[in-house]
Scaffold this motif. Structure first.
Motif, PDB file in Angstrom:
ATOM      1  N   THR A 154       0.842  -1.208   0.000  1.00 28.77           N
ATOM      2  CA  THR A 154       0.000   0.000   0.000  1.00 28.77           C
ATOM      3  C   THR A 154       0.873   1.251   0.000  1.00 28.77           C
ATOM      4  N   ARG A 158       1.154   4.124  -2.912  1.00 28.57           N
ATOM      5  CA  ARG A 158       0.926   5.557  -2.647  1.00 28.57           C
ATOM      6  C   ARG A 158       2.128   6.407  -3.023  1.00 28.57           C
ATOM      7  N   ARG A 167      -4.067  -6.776  -5.449  1.00 31.23           N
ATOM      8  CA  ARG A 167      -2.740  -6.891  -4.856  1.00 31.23           C
ATOM      9  C   ARG A 167      -2.233  -8.334  -4.913  1.00 31.23           C
TER      10      ARG A 167
END
Ligand code: SF4
Length: 221
Positions: A154, A158, A167
């Motif tokens: 994650t 980002r 994922r």
């Protein structure tokens, strides 16, 4: 960061543990605060864990230091040439990580080693800030456990890396290539895994050796 009090449950727990202490450590001061990342300033390899252990990192102030998980991890890091010593017992023990850094996904010790999703999300900016500074140097990242795997992917997404959707699934030895960066999954060296044989020393060595090799470091095994 060491003064952060954003998660009331974790603040209460980390401080309560530091006051009550375990009998074996009754004569020692406990850190009892968030535990920062530790290791090389410009690492090629990053190790991402779950959270400090109540009587490990929460006591010594250094991640994976002074508990059984740390004993396992540092023994393996030393076998593959990523740590100067095979043990990690306290902040002044002379241990040194070689081109490697380690960080927790959640920086305060949680009850039962189980942060909530809300606590993970509240702490995510700290992980983001640290990895953003390290990213230009990193070649490999090892996620210890499914929690670390999810937090790491994650964070990397980002930061603009092209992490696939859905994922990639976590597994021991699972890999994701993100440009030059290799992400490798490993079962967490918790006692639940090491006592039961779910994670063996050769399994952990293999993962660390893969990460070190990809980073251009020469593993010792
Ligand atoms: S877990 Fe992270 S966000 Fe929560 S209090 Fe600790 S350092 Fe702050």
């Amino acid at each position: 960061m060491s003064v952060c009090r954003a998660c009331p449950r974790l603040v209460e727990w980390r401080e309560q543990v530091a006051t009550d202490k375990r009998r074996a450590f009754a004569d020692q001061p406990y850190w009892g605060r968030p535990v920062a990342g530790w290791g090389a300033a410009r690492p090629k390899v990053l190790i991402v864990g779950l959270a400090p252990a109540a009587h490990g990192g929460n006591r010594t102030g250094r991640i994976f230091t002074g508990d059984r998980s740390g004993d396992w991890l540092f023994a393996a890091l030393h076998r593959v040439g990523l740590a100067a010593l095979p043990t990690s017992t306290h902040a002044g023990d002379g241990q040194r990580l070689v081109d490697t850094r380690m960080v927790a996904s959640v920086r305060c010790a949680p009850p039962a080693n189980a942060p909530t999703p809300a606590e993970r999300d509240t702490c995510a900016p700290w992980l983001h800030a640290e990895i953003s500074m390290l990213l230009p140097h990193l070649r490999s990242a090892v996620a210890l456990g499914a929690f670390g795997w999810a937090s790491l992917l994650t964070t990397l997404a980002r930061l603009g890396l092209d992490v696939p959707r859905p994922r990639p699934r976590f597994g021991h030895g699972a890999t994701v290539e993100l440009g030059d960066l290799l992400v490798v999954g490993s079962f967490h060296p918790s006692q639940q895994n090491t006592f039961t044989g779910r994670l063996t020393e050769p399994m952990l060595d293999d993962v660390l050796r893969l990460a070190a090799g990809h980073a251009g470091l020469r593993p010792s095994l």
